[in-house]
Design a protein around this motif. Structure first.
Motif, PDB file in Angstrom:
ATOM      1  N   GLU A  22       0.810  -1.253  -0.011  1.00 42.99           N
ATOM      2  CA  GLU A  22      -0.062  -0.170  -0.231  1.00 42.99           C
ATOM      3  C   GLU A  22       0.949   1.057   0.011  1.00 42.99           C
ATOM      4  OE1 GLU A  22      -3.050   0.306  -0.303  1.00 42.99           O
ATOM      5  OE2 GLU A  22      -3.903  -1.754   0.247  1.00 42.99           O
ATOM      6  N   ASP A  23       0.263   2.315  -0.008  1.00 37.49           N
ATOM      7  CA  ASP A  23       0.883   3.664   0.032  1.00 37.49           C
ATOM      8  C   ASP A  23       0.796   4.139   1.418  1.00 37.49           C
ATOM      9  OD1 ASP A  23       2.058   6.156  -0.737  1.00 37.49           O
ATOM     10  OD2 ASP A  23       0.259   7.047  -1.195  1.00 37.49           O
ATOM     11  N   GLN A  24       1.707   3.711   2.290  1.00 36.20           N
ATOM     12  CA  GLN A  24       1.738   4.296   3.438  1.00 36.20           C
ATOM     13  C   GLN A  24       2.399   5.672   3.669  1.00 36.20           C
ATOM     14  OE1 GLN A  24       3.708   0.548   5.239  1.00 36.20           O
ATOM     15  NE2 GLN A  24       2.169   1.108   6.788  1.00 36.20           N
ATOM     16  N   SER A  25       3.375   6.370   2.987  1.00 35.56           N
ATOM     17  CA  SER A  25       3.767   7.338   3.047  1.00 35.56           C
ATOM     18  C   SER A  25       3.777   8.737   2.137  1.00 35.56           C
ATOM     19  CB  SER A  25       5.416   7.068   3.395  1.00 35.56           C
ATOM     20  OG  SER A  25       5.804   6.573   2.305  1.00 35.56           O
ATOM     21  N   GLY A  26       3.012   8.091   0.982  1.00 36.94           N
ATOM     22  CA  GLY A  26       2.884   9.134  -0.147  1.00 36.94           C
ATOM     23  C   GLY A  26       1.545   9.892  -0.100  1.00 36.94           C
ATOM     24  N   ASN A  27       1.270  10.451  -1.201  1.00 39.51           N
ATOM     25  CA  ASN A  27       0.195  11.365  -1.402  1.00 39.51           C
ATOM     26  C   ASN A  27      -1.324  10.572  -0.874  1.00 39.51           C
ATOM     27  OD1 ASN A  27       1.916  13.330  -2.570  1.00 39.51           O
ATOM     28  ND2 ASN A  27       1.597  12.654  -4.486  1.00 39.51           N
ATOM     29  N   PHE A  28      -1.354   9.076  -1.112  1.00 46.77           N
ATOM     30  CA  PHE A  28      -2.554   8.881  -1.072  1.00 46.77           C
ATOM     31  C   PHE A  28      -2.770   7.943   0.484  1.00 46.77           C
ATOM     32  CE2 PHE A  28      -2.162   9.107  -5.294  1.00 46.77           C
ATOM     33  CZ  PHE A  28      -3.468   9.434  -5.849  1.00 46.77           C
ATOM     34  N   ALA A  29      -1.844   8.365   1.443  1.00 46.90           N
ATOM     35  CA  ALA A  29      -1.503   7.613   2.542  1.00 46.90           C
ATOM     36  C   ALA A  29      -3.068   7.628   3.320  1.00 46.90           C
ATOM     37  CB  ALA A  29      -0.532   8.089   3.348  1.00 46.90           C
ATOM     38  N   ILE A  30      -3.789   8.922   3.307  1.00 52.40           N
ATOM     39  CA  ILE A  30      -5.053   9.288   3.842  1.00 52.40           C
ATOM     40  C   ILE A  30      -6.270   8.181   3.578  1.00 52.40           C
ATOM     41  CG2 ILE A  30      -5.756  10.902   2.652  1.00 52.40           C
ATOM     42  CD1 ILE A  30      -6.754  12.519   5.140  1.00 52.40           C
ATOM     43  N   ALA A  31      -6.007   8.011   2.251  1.00 48.85           N
ATOM     44  CA  ALA A  31      -6.932   6.987   1.645  1.00 48.85           C
ATOM     45  C   ALA A  31      -6.732   5.672   1.946  1.00 48.85           C
ATOM     46  CB  ALA A  31      -7.159   7.461   0.246  1.00 48.85           C
ATOM     47  N   VAL A  32      -5.631   5.238   2.449  1.00 48.09           N
ATOM     48  CA  VAL A  32      -4.972   3.753   2.473  1.00 48.09           C
ATOM     49  C   VAL A  32      -5.352   3.475   3.834  1.00 48.09           C
ATOM     50  CG1 VAL A  32      -3.080   2.534   2.442  1.00 48.09           C
ATOM     51  CG2 VAL A  32      -3.365   3.773   0.635  1.00 48.09           C
ATOM     52  N   ILE A  61       2.359  -5.272   6.517  1.00 52.71           N
ATOM     53  CA  ILE A  61       2.148  -4.034   5.669  1.00 52.71           C
ATOM     54  C   ILE A  61       3.541  -3.482   5.031  1.00 52.71           C
ATOM     55  CG2 ILE A  61       1.007  -1.910   5.337  1.00 52.71           C
ATOM     56  CD1 ILE A  61      -0.658  -2.806   7.909  1.00 52.71           C
ATOM     57  N   GLU A  62       3.600  -3.410   3.664  1.00 53.43           N
ATOM     58  CA  GLU A  62       4.676  -2.767   3.031  1.00 53.43           C
ATOM     59  C   GLU A  62       4.126  -1.503   2.178  1.00 53.43           C
ATOM     60  OE1 GLU A  62       8.064  -2.906   2.957  1.00 53.43           O
ATOM     61  OE2 GLU A  62       8.576  -4.938   4.107  1.00 53.43           O
ATOM     62  N   ASP A  63       5.390  -0.467   2.118  1.00 54.40           N
ATOM     63  CA  ASP A  63       4.964   0.737   1.249  1.00 54.40           C
ATOM     64  C   ASP A  63       5.528   0.806   0.046  1.00 54.40           C
ATOM     65  OD1 ASP A  63       4.456   3.306   0.919  1.00 54.40           O
ATOM     66  OD2 ASP A  63       5.621   4.047   2.701  1.00 54.40           O
ATOM     67  N   HIS A  64       4.683   1.183  -0.963  1.00 53.78           N
ATOM     68  CA  HIS A  64       5.417   1.426  -2.406  1.00 53.78           C
ATOM     69  C   HIS A  64       5.268   2.904  -2.521  1.00 53.78           C
ATOM     70  CE1 HIS A  64       1.091   2.373  -3.585  1.00 53.78           C
ATOM     71  NE2 HIS A  64       0.833   1.175  -3.618  1.00 53.78           N
ATOM     72  N   LYS A  65       4.998   3.829  -1.650  1.00 55.41           N
ATOM     73  CA  LYS A  65       5.273   5.144  -1.790  1.00 55.41           C
ATOM     74  C   LYS A  65       4.392   5.793  -2.957  1.00 55.41           C
ATOM     75  CE  LYS A  65       9.494   4.694   0.996  1.00 55.41           C
ATOM     76  NZ  LYS A  65      11.006   4.881   1.130  1.00 55.41           N
ATOM     77  N   SER A  66       3.339   6.033  -3.063  1.00 52.64           N
ATOM     78  CA  SER A  66       2.788   6.643  -3.783  1.00 52.64           C
ATOM     79  C   SER A  66       2.659   5.840  -5.236  1.00 52.64           C
ATOM     80  CB  SER A  66       2.708   8.217  -3.972  1.00 52.64           C
ATOM     81  OG  SER A  66       2.418   8.898  -2.930  1.00 52.64           O
ATOM     82  N   GLY A  67       2.747   4.504  -5.185  1.00 53.02           N
ATOM     83  CA  GLY A  67       2.676   3.847  -6.662  1.00 53.02           C
ATOM     84  C   GLY A  67       4.202   3.834  -7.369  1.00 53.02           C
ATOM     85  N   ASN A  68       5.263   3.818  -6.506  1.00 53.40           N
ATOM     86  CA  ASN A  68       6.489   3.756  -7.305  1.00 53.40           C
ATOM     87  C   ASN A  68       6.878   2.325  -7.648  1.00 53.40           C
ATOM     88  OD1 ASN A  68       9.683   3.226  -7.045  1.00 53.40           O
ATOM     89  ND2 ASN A  68       9.493   5.652  -7.024  1.00 53.40           N
ATOM     90  N   ALA A  69       7.212   2.096  -8.927  1.00 54.03           N
ATOM     91  CA  ALA A  69       7.278   0.741  -9.334  1.00 54.03           C
ATOM     92  C   ALA A  69       8.518  -0.072  -8.496  1.00 54.03           C
ATOM     93  CB  ALA A  69       7.334   0.709 -10.779  1.00 54.03           C
ATOM     94  N   GLN A  70       9.677   0.695  -8.515  1.00 52.39           N
ATOM     95  CA  GLN A  70      10.805   0.278  -8.061  1.00 52.39           C
ATOM     96  C   GLN A  70      10.648  -0.001  -6.417  1.00 52.39           C
ATOM     97  OE1 GLN A  70      14.262   2.732  -8.804  1.00 52.39           O
ATOM     98  NE2 GLN A  70      15.775   1.253  -7.428  1.00 52.39           N
ATOM     99  N   GLU A  71       9.906   0.909  -5.764  1.00 50.01           N
ATOM    100  CA  GLU A  71       9.577   0.711  -4.466  1.00 50.01           C
ATOM    101  C   GLU A  71       8.680  -0.663  -4.332  1.00 50.01           C
ATOM    102  OE1 GLU A  71      10.659   1.900  -1.694  1.00 50.01           O
ATOM    103  OE2 GLU A  71      11.773   3.693  -2.513  1.00 50.01           O
ATOM    104  N   GLY A  72       7.694  -0.875  -5.168  1.00 51.55           N
ATOM    105  CA  GLY A  72       6.883  -1.872  -5.049  1.00 51.55           C
ATOM    106  C   GLY A  72       7.583  -3.249  -5.198  1.00 51.55           C
ATOM    107  N   VAL A  73       8.773  -3.310  -6.134  1.00 50.88           N
ATOM    108  CA  VAL A  73       9.329  -4.429  -6.426  1.00 50.88           C
ATOM    109  C   VAL A  73      10.216  -4.712  -5.081  1.00 50.88           C
ATOM    110  CG1 VAL A  73      11.467  -5.582  -7.592  1.00 50.88           C
ATOM    111  CG2 VAL A  73       9.657  -4.288  -8.840  1.00 50.88           C
ATOM    112  N   SER A  91      -2.004  -2.649  -4.435  1.00 49.53           N
ATOM    113  CA  SER A  91      -2.675  -1.395  -5.125  1.00 49.53           C
ATOM    114  C   SER A  91      -1.763  -0.720  -6.108  1.00 49.53           C
ATOM    115  CB  SER A  91      -3.089  -0.809  -3.875  1.00 49.53           C
ATOM    116  OG  SER A  91      -2.017  -0.135  -3.136  1.00 49.53           O
ATOM    117  N   PHE A  92      -2.291   0.286  -6.806  1.00 52.89           N
ATOM    118  CA  PHE A  92      -1.825   0.806  -7.594  1.00 52.89           C
ATOM    119  C   PHE A  92      -1.490   0.341  -8.894  1.00 52.89           C
ATOM    120  CE2 PHE A  92      -2.214   3.612  -4.289  1.00 52.89           C
ATOM    121  CZ  PHE A  92      -1.833   5.204  -4.675  1.00 52.89           C
TER     122      PHE A  92
END
Length: 234
Positions: A22-32, A61-73, A91-92
């Protein structure tokens, strides 16, 4: 990267770990936050009833930081190597596309509850989608716009897979029904100022404005459209 886990006392077996990407620390954190809380609540309730066939669950729970592909991997690799996760709620679009090959290689079940690009269809033989894709939502919105009698549509969309997919899906159906697309303006995901694009949308004098994007940009767009005097349906 932030890692959070919720556990309960062992029921008699090692827990089955379910990953959340999920996006724990990016722009969408509040929705997550509600999604994470809902998952944690479900785990607690299932474990309180004895788990699944006596086996407890654990959410990691792990963080992909607003949909960053490299962070997701990177996050997916941690879920698999550190936690031995075999099920991941993802997600994303970008991170989900990026981890799809890893899911195939390691036989990890992906439950996509946030990525909305049509390109996700068939991305992995282990992926299941549990929400509507953006193009489907766009077509439904366009059908409603048609029922209102509007003909001239101006489009303001995210410049990414999700936004591009909606543009491609809606344009032919809109034109087939006799409508016209009078402006198509793209904005990057995460943009905070889209006045240049909105000025072009305004100049096109549409009957209706289509916002093929998600929060928070859609809120910015609506606010500026109204502030600049546009009263058309959105």
């Amino acid at each position: 990267a932030a890692i959070a886990a919720i556990t309960t006392p062992a029921i008699g077996a090692d827990p089955v770990k379910i990953g959340l990407l999920e996006d724990q620390s990016g722009n969408f954190a509040i929705a997550v936050i509600p999604k994470i809380q809902a998952t944690q609540l479900a785990v607690e309730e299932i474990n309180a009833k004895g788990g699944v066939n006596g086996i407890p669950l654990e959410a990691v729970i792990e963080d992909h930081k607003s949909g960053n592909a490299q962070e997701g991997v990177s996050a997916m690799n941690r879920l698999m190597s550190i936690h031995g996760t075999k099920v991941v709620l993802t997600s994303f679009t970008a991170p989900t596309m990026a981890i799809a090959p890893l899911a195939d290689q390691n036989q990890v079940l992906l439950l996509n509850g946030g990525g909305v690009s049509n390109n996700l269809v068939g991305a992995s033989k282990y992926i299941f989608h549990i929400r509507s894709l953006a193009a489907d939502l766009g077509r439904a919105a366009a059908q409603h716009a048609q029922s209102m009698g509007t003909k001239r549509m101006a489009v303001l969309h995210w410049k990414n897979d999700a936004g591009d997919n909606i543009v491609q899906a809606v344009k032919p159906m809109w034109e087939k029904a006799g409508g016209s697309i009078v402006a198509v303006e793209a904005v990057p995901q995460g943009v905070t100022n889209m006045d240049t694009q909105i000025a072009k949308v305004r100049a096109a004098n549409p009957d209706i404005v289509a916002l093929w994007m998600f929060a928070p940009e859609v809120g910015i767009a609506v606010k500026r459209l109204r502030e600049l005097g546009m009263k058309q349906p959105i």
